[in-house]
Design an enzyme around this catalytic site. Structure first.
Site: not given
Ligand code: PLP
Length: 469
Positions: A112
């Protein structure tokens, strides 16, 4: 570039306004009116570029008209300058032609950071120009909150309020949020669960009177800028594996369909992608759609991969929009049905067409732990539970061994010690250098009742760098 709503009834916006918007006024999500398309020669000419320069080339068409090239370049250089690995998103080989794209070398150790480090800087840039301030209110089960706070901590014109469920995030995740002490950073622990937090955010968007005219901005992946930033690493991975002359496949751990939707866009922008694998945990609404053309809500289960514990996948609407020839009225109809309790299927031809690119698998906690243990035994690599789900799905769903398979490594294992322990891997988890003192840092957080009015009162009391709005 202009952006339109997936439900067809909201005004088209430019990049700057989309950045500051949450949902469109018709309840839809914004998507580019026309996707840029690159030629193979153009993509090939980007081989070897530093990450921020590649990012500039991939994202430039999306921001033209809103951000001059020189400013955008500078923002991108700063954004990816805070990552701790020189390659920003290094590829690590697991097996023959099987690779993990490590997206966890940013400040909060999850993918993120790629989008939220950029979002914070873009917001500050645009708000400075306009002479405006905004408030962000976001809900988190862990990763989004810390990445959003890290991304916004230097923003002059943003106050950020992050709601997390009290005592229901891991200690590392909590400390990553609460140890950042700027007077525009506000951590709120809600005496409730993640859904309660999310519900309060939704209700705050619906009625913003408590903000006294200050604009409210979204940081979850309904915000287009987050998807946009995630497109870049698909190009980055492909270019390192012989693309675009050669096609590459990706397996993506996902819940909200944000990360994998970025891969779908990369393909539509000209990047040869053979297969996109939707990897979910037990909360498998996306897998049930891809495998059986059923998009139906079910009860939410807590799993060892909490960042994918999502009942309804908000970005899926963006794919549905394309699947239906970009017919906003059709999407509004499907979503109304869905909201009023029913699920839906799409017409058979549309589903078959979608399945030419997408495969899927749901992986439970036991299989997640098995995969962590198996990969550790085979390679010495320790996977986080989300990435492990991606690896399992890649191995089950892979169509061709000749085509490189890239699994998106979405988080560092140190963020999810419970899964690693359950996998029985006898390796001590160590925090990376910039976080070694995390457990000694001062924390700041306010615990509030599960009560919308109390939360909104807190926001209006503190929304202007800690002072009342
Ligand atoms: C947010 C997150 C995801 C999922 O991301 P999407 O936006 O739902 O595709 C997967 N793994 C981790 C570690 C995350 O923080």
């Amino acid at each position: 570039m202009r952006y339109i709503s997936t439900r067809g009834q909201a005004p088209a916006l430019n990049f700057e306004d989309v950045l500051l918007a949450g949902l469109a006024t018709d309840g839809g999500l914004y998507v580019p009116e026309n996707l840029p398309r690159f030629t193979q020669e153009e993509i090939a000419s980007w081989a070897g570029l530093p990450y921020h320069e590649l990012a500039f080339r991939v994202m430039r068409p999306f921001v033209t008209g809103s951000i001059p090239d020189a400013d955008f370049k500078k923002i991108l250089e700063e954004t990816y300058g805070v990552f701790s690995h020189n390659a920003i998103a290094p590829l690590r080989q697991l097996n023959g032609n099987e690779w993990v794209l490590e997206l966890f070398h940013g400040p909060t150790l999850a993918f993120k950071d790629f989008a939220l480090q950029l979002l914070g800087r873009l917001l500050d840039y645009v708000l400075e120009k306009r002479g405006e301030r905004v408030v962000i209110i976001g809900a988190t089960s862990g990763d989004t909150g810390s990445a959003a706070i890290e991304g916004c901590k230097h923003c002059e014109n943003v106050d950020i309020f992050i709601l997390h469920p009290h005592k229901r995030v891991s200690e590392v995740q909590r400390r990553q949020m609460t140890s950042i002490l700027g007077d525009n950073i506000h951590n709120i622990a809600i005496e409730g669960n993640f859904d309660d937090c999310q519900e309060m955010v939704k209700n705050s968007f619906a009625d913003q009177s408590f903000l006294k005219g200050t604009r409210l901005v979204a940081v979850n992946s309904i915000n287009w800028a987050r998807i946009m930033a995630q497109i870049v690493y698909y190009f980055h991975a492909s270019l390192q594996l012989g693309g675009p002359a050669r096609s590459v496949s990706f397996s993506v751990p996902t819940g909200n369909f944000g990360d994998i939707f970025a891969g779908y866009l990369a393909r539509n922008m000209g990047l040869p992608i053979n297969q996109l694998i939707v990897a979910t945990n037990r909360n498998d609404i996306l897998h049930r759609f891809m495998s059986g053309n059923q998009y139906v809500k079910e009860t939410l289960h807590a799993t060892l991969s909490p960042s994918m514990d999502i009942m309804v996948s908000s970005n899926f609407e963006r794919l549905l929009f394309d699947m239906h020839g970009r017919n906003g009225a059709a999407i509004a109809g499907l979503m109304d049905n869905f909201k009023s309790g029913g699920g839906f299927s799409v017409e058979q031809e549309r589903w078959t067409e979608t399945r030419k690119l997408f495969d899927s698998l749901a992986v439970d906690d036991a299989q997640t732990c098995e995969t962590i243990a198996e990969v550790y035994a085979q390679t010495g690599e320790l996977l986080d539970p989300h990435t492990a789900i991606g690896v399992k799905a890649a191995r089950e769903c892979r169509r061709s061994l000749d085509i490189p398979m890239v699994i998106l490594g979405t988080a560092h294992p140190v963020k999810f010690p419970e899964a690693v322990e359950k996998a029985g891997v006898g390796k001590a988890l160590e925090l990376p250098a910039h976080l070694t003192d995390l457990f000694e840092r001062e924390e700041r957080c306010t615990v509030l009742a599960n009560d919308l009015k109390a939360v909104q009162a807190f926001v209006s009391q503190h929304g202007n760098r800690g002072k009342p709005l």
